[in-house]
Design an enzyme around this catalytic site. Structure first.
Site, short mmCIF file in Angstrom:
data_model
loop_
_atom_site.label_atom_id
_atom_site.label_comp_id
_atom_site.label_asym_id
_atom_site.label_seq_id
_atom_site.Cartn_x
_atom_site.Cartn_y
_atom_site.Cartn_z
N HIS A 140 22.62 55.62 -42.17
CA HIS A 140 23.71 54.64 -42.27
C HIS A 140 23.89 54.20 -43.73
O HIS A 140 25.02 54.16 -44.25
CB HIS A 140 23.37 53.44 -41.38
CG HIS A 140 24.31 52.28 -41.49
ND1 HIS A 140 25.36 52.10 -40.62
CD2 HIS A 140 24.36 51.26 -42.35
CE1 HIS A 140 26.01 51.00 -40.95
NE2 HIS A 140 25.43 50.47 -42.01
N GLU A 141 22.80 53.89 -44.40
CA GLU A 141 22.87 53.43 -45.80
C GLU A 141 23.41 54.53 -46.70
O GLU A 141 24.26 54.30 -47.56
CB GLU A 141 21.50 52.98 -46.29
CG GLU A 141 20.95 51.75 -45.57
CD GLU A 141 21.94 50.60 -45.54
OE1 GLU A 141 22.77 50.50 -46.46
OE2 GLU A 141 21.91 49.82 -44.57
N HIS B 288 27.03 54.85 -46.37
CA HIS B 288 27.76 53.89 -47.20
C HIS B 288 27.91 54.39 -48.63
O HIS B 288 28.98 54.28 -49.24
CB HIS B 288 27.01 52.56 -47.26
CG HIS B 288 27.36 51.62 -46.15
ND1 HIS B 288 28.64 51.38 -45.75
CD2 HIS B 288 26.58 50.85 -45.36
CE1 HIS B 288 28.63 50.50 -44.76
NE2 HIS B 288 27.38 50.17 -44.49
N GLU C 282 31.51 49.66 -41.56
CA GLU C 282 30.25 49.72 -40.81
C GLU C 282 30.34 50.79 -39.72
O GLU C 282 29.41 51.57 -39.53
CB GLU C 282 29.93 48.36 -40.19
CG GLU C 282 29.60 47.27 -41.19
CD GLU C 282 28.46 47.65 -42.11
OE1 GLU C 282 27.48 48.25 -41.65
OE2 GLU C 282 28.59 47.39 -43.32
#
Lengths: 194, 404
Positions: free
Chosen positions: B144-145, B148, B227
């Site tokens: 997820h990071e 981003h 997100e």
């Protein structure tokens, strides 16, 4: 007179726009092809890392596994074959190299099953750390393969679809092969994940 | 995949432009308010100067400032090999040009955030995250990071966040000044156009009140969408949506435990540590965790197309463009990795070991199974195991491999 002028301007603008979009399309194809090549290089880096890790792992295990000479030999053997296949392929994708890597994965799987019988070895910090490195390298090979296949798929789709296919045909952008393992071989990989 | 990044970047540029325009409009109106003749353009010029200063600060030191304010300290590969390896694995899966630096924040609450550009980035995780999550879950969070970073969210959110702070501050100061001092040269300069002046006065006050609200609404709407997109990226990288889903649940459960979180950094965490769990409003930076988990769990595969389908069945709207989806291939999810759920006690021990490690203690495994901890000065000496009494040599630190 002004009508002619306007028509001329329109034609010039159209030519410029079309030429510009052709150049952009060509550059896009080149970028994609380079991304595919770069993605393959990533797989190669990880295969090399695996070959480098295995001698250390075998050396650490040797002291504990006096009675498993056969298993250790098999791993070393498979590793040497895979390394030879890799260096003869010279960093390009080759079916022999893929087959040798597969044999190495199988040998490693057997080795790690054997390790389960040696609690002393499993408590060795050095061995544990090497095992984590090896597991991670296996994962990295998997992820690099995944990324490579995604890139190849995107590249192949692009060069086969209108209008880029005309340009691709003119400048010889050939479709590339996916890097794939057989289904039953694929299932052997989780053995090396801990 | 690249289409999606390009679309995302386009949205980011629009967002930054809109927020910058709001800042300039604010400068224009404030200038007009204080001096109707030439103040407006002076106000805009001042706004431009503020923008240039903010952008420079964000570009040069934004990442380091944010990491510092979160009390993150950088670690090397040997300090937490598994975490480091997972970051490298996700870097490869995402095709990021460079592996991010890895930081640890000492707190029990599990959470993580990332900063920087694809070329120069950093991922920070809390020690609580390492304690509570297994390998698959950790992989989901790191995915997820990295999503981003790869989608260029971190670059633009840092910029947008800093500009928002400036807008809020300027509006606040202006509304105070306007309230206490009243309009300055406005009355003396032109008596005839009284009506127009009164309208201008009202517009100025209204804009000063509305600007921060509009900017924030815009920022938060972008943030929530990002997100979801980072979740989709994580599922594609790991090919295992369940890892992130179960990690989000664990993080949500103890999200409120985190203390000393900077407001500017809060929206960047994987789950916002400052927002109480519950329905997500217009001013939430993150979508409700329950929704995110439900989407991840109802995915039929692990690709973008599967995420889009699950998203529209839960939210009733589209997330990714059709251009992205036409490129996305059908992707199968992989089975969970063989690592069994660790005992909580074992995990706690590992994390305590990690902290000892950071303090320079050495670990010597004894044949009886005990792990002896020794101060760094014992390197090269021999120590007796306190449990079985066997003599153990303490190797020099270079040979000692750290806690797995």
């Amino acid at each position: 007179m002004t009508g002619l002028l306007i028509a001329l301007i329109v034609i010039v603008v159209m030519v410029v726009v079309i030429a510009g979009s052709l150049v952009a399309m060509y550059n896009g194809l080149v970028t994609l092809r380079n991304e595919v090549k770069n993605a393959w290089a990533q797989i190669d880096v990880q295969l090399k890392r695996r070959h480098d890790l295995i001698p250390n792992l075998v050396e650490t295990a040797r002291g504990y596994m006096q009675h498993e000479r056969g298993t250790l030999e098999a791993v070393t053997q498979a590793r040497n074959v895979a390394q030879a296949a890799r260096s003869s392929a010279g960093g390009a994708a080759s079916p022999e190299a893929a087959k040798a890597e597969q044999a190495l994965t199988t040998a490693l799987g057997q080795f790690l099953v054997t390790v389960e019988r040696y609690p002393d070895l499993k408590a060795n910090q050095n061995f544990l750390a090497l095992q984590e490195e090896l597991a991670s390298t296996e994962n990295k090979i998997g992820f690099a393969r995944q990324f490579y296949n995604d890139q190849v798929m995107q590249y192949n789709t692009r060069i086969q679809s209108v209008p880029a296919n005309v340009l691709a045909g003119m400048f010889h952008f050939e479709p590339m092969d996916l890097f794939e393992l057989k289904a039953e071989e694929e299932r052997a990989v989780p053995l090396v994940k801990f | 995949m690249w289409e999606q990044i390009r679309a995302n970047r386009r949205r980011s540029v629009i967002m930054v432009t809109v927020i910058a325009a709001i800042l300039l409009a604010l400068g224009y109106v404030i200038g007009l308010y204080f001096d109707p003749d030439s103040g407006a353009w002076f106000g805009v010029a001042a706004g431009v100067v503020v923008l240039v200063v903010l952008w420079t600060v964000a570009a040069v030191g934004g990442a380091d400032i944010l990491l510092d304010s979160a009390n993150a300290r950088e670690i090397r590969h040997d300090d937490a090999a598994q975490l480091f390896n997972i970051v490298e694995e996700m870097t490869i899966a995402s095709g990021l040009p460079k592996t991010p630096r890895v930081f640890i924040i000492d707190t029990d609450a599990p959470n993580a955030f990332s900063v920087g550009t694809p070329e120069k980035s950093a991922v920070a995780v809390t020690s609580g995250l390492l304690m509570h999550l297994n390998r698959d879950e950790l992989e989901g969070v790191i995915g997820h990071e990295i999503g981003h970073i790869r989608n260029q969210d971190t670059r633009f959110m840092t910029l947008a966040g800093i500009m928002m702070g400036a807008i809020i501050l300027i509006s606040y100061v202006f509304s105070r000044v306007a309230f206490y001092s009243g309009p300055g040269q406005r009355r003396s300069s032109s008596r005839g156009a009284g009506n127009a002046q009164a309208i201008l006065f009202l517009v100025a006050i209204l804009l000063a009140i509305l600007a921060p609200i509009v900017a924030q609404l815009f920022y938060f709407a972008c943030s929530r969408r990002r997100e979801y997109m980072a979740d989709a990226s994580s599922a594609t990288f790991t090919r295992y949506p369940e890892g992130l889903a179960s990690a989000l649940e664990k993080i949500e459960r103890s999200a409120g435990l985190m203390t000393g979180v900077n407001r500017a950094v809060a929206p960047m965490y994987v789950v916002n540590p400052l927002e109480a769990s519950g329905p997500s409003g217009l001013f939430s930076t993150h979508p409700p965790t329950a929704d995110r988990v439900r989407i991840l769990r109802s995915m039929a595969g692990a690709g973008l197309a599967a995420y889009e389908k699950a998203y529209s069945s839960v939210q009733g709207a589209a997330l990714l463009g059709s251009a992205t989806l036409s490129q996305a291939a059908e992707v199968q999810a992989r089975p969970p990795s063989a690592e069994a759920e660790k005992e909580p006690l074992q995990k706690a021990r590992e994390t305590v070991d990690l902290l000892h490690q950071a303090n320079g203690l050495l670990f010597v495994p004894c044949a009886c199974g005990l792990k002896i901890k020794a101060p760094p000065s014992f390197a090269g000496a021999t120590i007796r195991c306190p449990r079985c009494g066997a003599e153990n040599a303490v190797p020099p630190p270079a040979l000692l491999l750290k806690v797995q």
